[in-house]
Design an enzyme around this catalytic site. Structure first.
Site, PDB file in Angstrom:
ATOM      1  CG  HIS A 157      -5.351  -2.340  -0.804  1.00 21.09           C
ATOM      2  ND1 HIS A 157      -4.302  -2.099  -1.672  1.00 21.09           N
ATOM      3  CD2 HIS A 157      -5.011  -1.714   0.366  1.00 21.09           C
ATOM      4  CE1 HIS A 157      -3.381  -1.360  -1.075  1.00 21.09           C
ATOM      5  NE2 HIS A 157      -3.788  -1.117   0.159  1.00 21.09           N
ATOM      6  CB  SER A 160      -0.946  -0.036   1.204  1.00 18.71           C
ATOM      7  OG  SER A 160      -1.940   0.953   1.107  1.00 18.71           O
ATOM      8  CG  ASP A 187      -5.385  -2.875  -4.733  1.00 19.62           C
ATOM      9  OD1 ASP A 187      -6.207  -2.119  -4.169  1.00 19.62           O
ATOM     10  OD2 ASP A 187      -4.198  -2.990  -4.381  1.00 19.62           O
TER      11      ASP A 187
END
Length: 653
Positions: free
Chosen positions: A336, A150, A212
């Protein structure tokens, strides 16, 4: 008949390396540990000779108020602003390479990166824990893997860029690989080009899952959905902390978006991904400039069916859109958090050879088979509307079917080199004839003061033709059309060095002959072509064998070993002129300091016979400068005592 090229050459090698070694799984494991250790922001570990450094996905709140971050989350700032004011320029290699172009055109714009994430990395880098852990890995490892999930992935990219810049500055051979998982984009197209110029694209692999939303976020203007973004990041962060084994049993309040808000966000991001994908395919550079964020390095797109790896930036953007459009509002958020699942599937599926489903038509060529298998691995079914554009995108990413392999390009380039050798030979003949001329001007000054003869015109044309050839070489190198070790091959290192020593004096002569120094400034700072700076680096980084002769020369060099010598003579000539008219004592002292430094430098070159004999020609610029300096010093010693005096060539008050 030409051999068929591997359709996904360098990016496939990266993908195979990651899938067939523990690098991918170990990187994800460390990311999970880092996500659970949010207060520190990073963790490090050594496994054998490989050092791992992982950044947390939960550390953005360490440096900024949330409201400030969300309202300015697309802000770009110049990368060279990092460390400004304290002499610290951690990314100077990248920012310097963006300030000039190979073809001498206007620069393509500043290298820009995400403001908040740059501040985050600089904050973490300034900590003593970072310095200690990174130093330990550099000194104790043969290679370093920098990773992050991330937001931690984008921080990892900045860290890898910083480390690559540092290692280049100290001429270290330590290898660096950056692996990110679901990271947002980092910077603009100028950043991507700067990374390609440094041949660092292969040092980065960004793992992106099929649906994602995070890697696609920054393609859209997010000012209108800061509330949804706030909840989204909070949801991901709390979910990561709650799923960590170290936090088992603890309660973390997980905030979730409503179904309507999820649908709005999915539609909003999909729309802007489509727009960006369309613009990325445009030929006009002005249209591409409207895209704020641009990918770099290799992108490994993963799905339930496998993974594909692409490196062409425009194809990466298009594939991001095509894979995302097959999803839905819920899976684009939950995906994600599923990289651990995808990493396991990638590693296990590498061991199982893919095959075509029963009933499918077997492609006629290995090229078509490669495209079909890549489409299958992307998780896009042939029945979906996105299948045909995805197939076209994969063909484009492979350089189309007519693209030659880098090795074949290098072989053809060698043939082209043989065709330009006569241009170089004619310049060498011109140099020899200048040395024999009764004018005794030497090579440099003869060209600078040349007339309109056919011989002079021919030499100038040859100079321009050679420049065009070498610009093409560097363009191909930066576009990954040549082997990755091309710039280390002795043939090309030695040939480029000879070209630089032979032709750069002519470029300098033309620069001062045309008066460019009056409008742009002196050659060294404002006029030198970037190709010569690149060839300087190739020469410095070459492997020097024990057979290379380092003893004193017995006769003058065939070519002056400092290709910028004449540019320094031009500057020294201007200093002498200013000394005669300068009345400010401080400026006068600085001028004399510069003059004395150059005199010592030039004398050393001459004494060591590192210059060609044209430098010492009776009427050369250097010989005249030496005579003018001797005359000026003599005059200064004979006039009023208030002037400085000289002792052994040095200036004393």
């Amino acid at each position: 008949m030409e051999a068929e090229a591997s359709p996904f050459e360098s990016s496939e090698l990266v993908a195979s390396l990651l899938a067939s070694t523990p690098l991918l799984s170990e990187s994800w494991r460390l990311c999970s540990v880092a996500n659970a250790a949010a207060p520190l922001g990073f963790v490090s570990e050594r496994i054998g000779d490989v050092g791992y450094f992982a950044f947390s996905a939960c550390s953005i709140q360490m440096i900024t108020e949330e409201s400030e971050y969300y309202s300015t989350c697309r802000n770009l700032v110049p990368l060279d602003s990092a460390g400004a004011g304290d002499g610290d320029r951690p990314f100077s290699v990248l920012t310097k390479s963006s300030n000039s172009s190979i073809n001498g055109e206007e620069d393509e714009g500043a290298v820009m990166v995400h403001a908040g994430l740059l501040n985050l990395f600089l904050f973490l880098r300034s900590s003593q824990a970072f310095k200690d852990q990174m130093s330990a890995l550099i000194n104790g490892s043969k290679s370093i893997v920098i990773t992050g999930h991330s937001i931690g992935g984008t921080t990892a990219s900045l860290c890898a860029l910083w480390l690559l810049c540092y290692l280049q500055s100290v001429s270290s051979t330590l290898s660096v690989l950056c692996i990110t998982f679901g990271s947002p984009l980092l910077g603009n197209e100028s950043l991507s080009r700067a990374i390609l110029r440094e041949r660092w694209g292969g040092n980065f692999c960004h793992v992106v899952s099929k649906y994602d939303i995070m890697p696609r976020l920054l393609f859209a203007p997010l000012e209108s959905c800061t509330r949804q973004l706030h909840f989204l990041l909070q949801y991901w962060q709390m979910s990561m902390l709650a799923s960590s084994p170290g936090n088992f049993g603890q309660y973390f309040p997980v905030l979730q978006l409503g179904e309507e808000e999820k649908a709005h966000l999915f539609s909003f991001i999909s729309h802007h991904n489509l727009l960006v994908s369309s613009v990325a395919q445009a030929e006009a550079r002005e249209e591409k400039a409207n895209i704020l964020y641009w990918p770099f390095g290799n992108y490994m797109f993963c799905s339930q069916e496998g993974a594909i790896c692409l490196e062409n930036a425009a194809s990466v953007i298009e594939m991001m859109h095509l894979m995302f459009m097959t999803g839905n509002p819920s899976c684009c958020i939950d995906d994600h958090l599923k990289y651990g699942h995808y990493v396991g599937k990638i590693s296990s599926q590498f061991l199982n050879k893919k095959s075509f489903l029963q009933g499918e038509v077997i492609p006629e060529s290995s090229y078509e088979a490669g495209v079909a298998l890549a489409l299958q691995s992307s998780g896009i079914s042939k029945q979906e509307p996105a299948a045909r554009p995805a197939e076209d995108c994969l063909k484009k990413a492979s350089g189309m079917r007519h693209m030659r392999t880098p090795s074949l390009n290098a072989a053809n380039l060698a043939i082209r080199l043989s065709k330009v050798v006569p241009y170089r030979a004619q310049i060498e003949w011109y140099m020899a004839s200048c040395d024999k001329s009764d004018e005794q001007l030497g090579y440099y000054d003869s060209f600078k003061q040349r007339g309109s003869s056919k011989r002079d015109h021919k030499v100038n044309m040859n100079r321009l033709l050679l420049a065009g050839f070498w610009n093409d070489v560097l363009r191909m190198l930066e576009n990954n059309e040549l082997p990755h070790d091309f710039h280390k091959r002795s043939k090309w290192v030695n040939t480029s060095q000879f070209y630089k020593l032979l032709v750069e004096p002519l470029d300098i002569a033309e620069y001062y002959r045309s008066g460019m120094h009056r409008t742009k400034g002196h050659y060294l700072k404002h006029g030198r072509e970037r190709r010569f700076e690149i060839f300087d680096r190739w020469w410095r980084e070459r492997k020097v064998g024990p057979e290379e002769n380092t003893s004193m020369r017995s006769k003058f060099a065939g070519l002056t070993q400092d290709s910028c010598f004449w540019a320094k003579v031009e500057e020294a000539t201007e200093w002498l002129a200013h000394v005669r008219s300068e009345s400010d004592a401080r400026k006068l002292a600085l001028l004399w300091e510069n003059i004395n430094n150059f005199e010592r430098y030039a004398t050393r070159l001459v004494d060591c016979k590192e210059v060609s004999k044209d430098v010492l020609a009776k009427n050369s610029s250097y010989s005249k400068w030496v005579e003018d300096l001797r005359e000026l010093k003599s005059q200064m010693q004979q006039i009023h005592p208030q002037f400085p005096r000289f002792r052994d060539g040095e200036l004393f008050p």
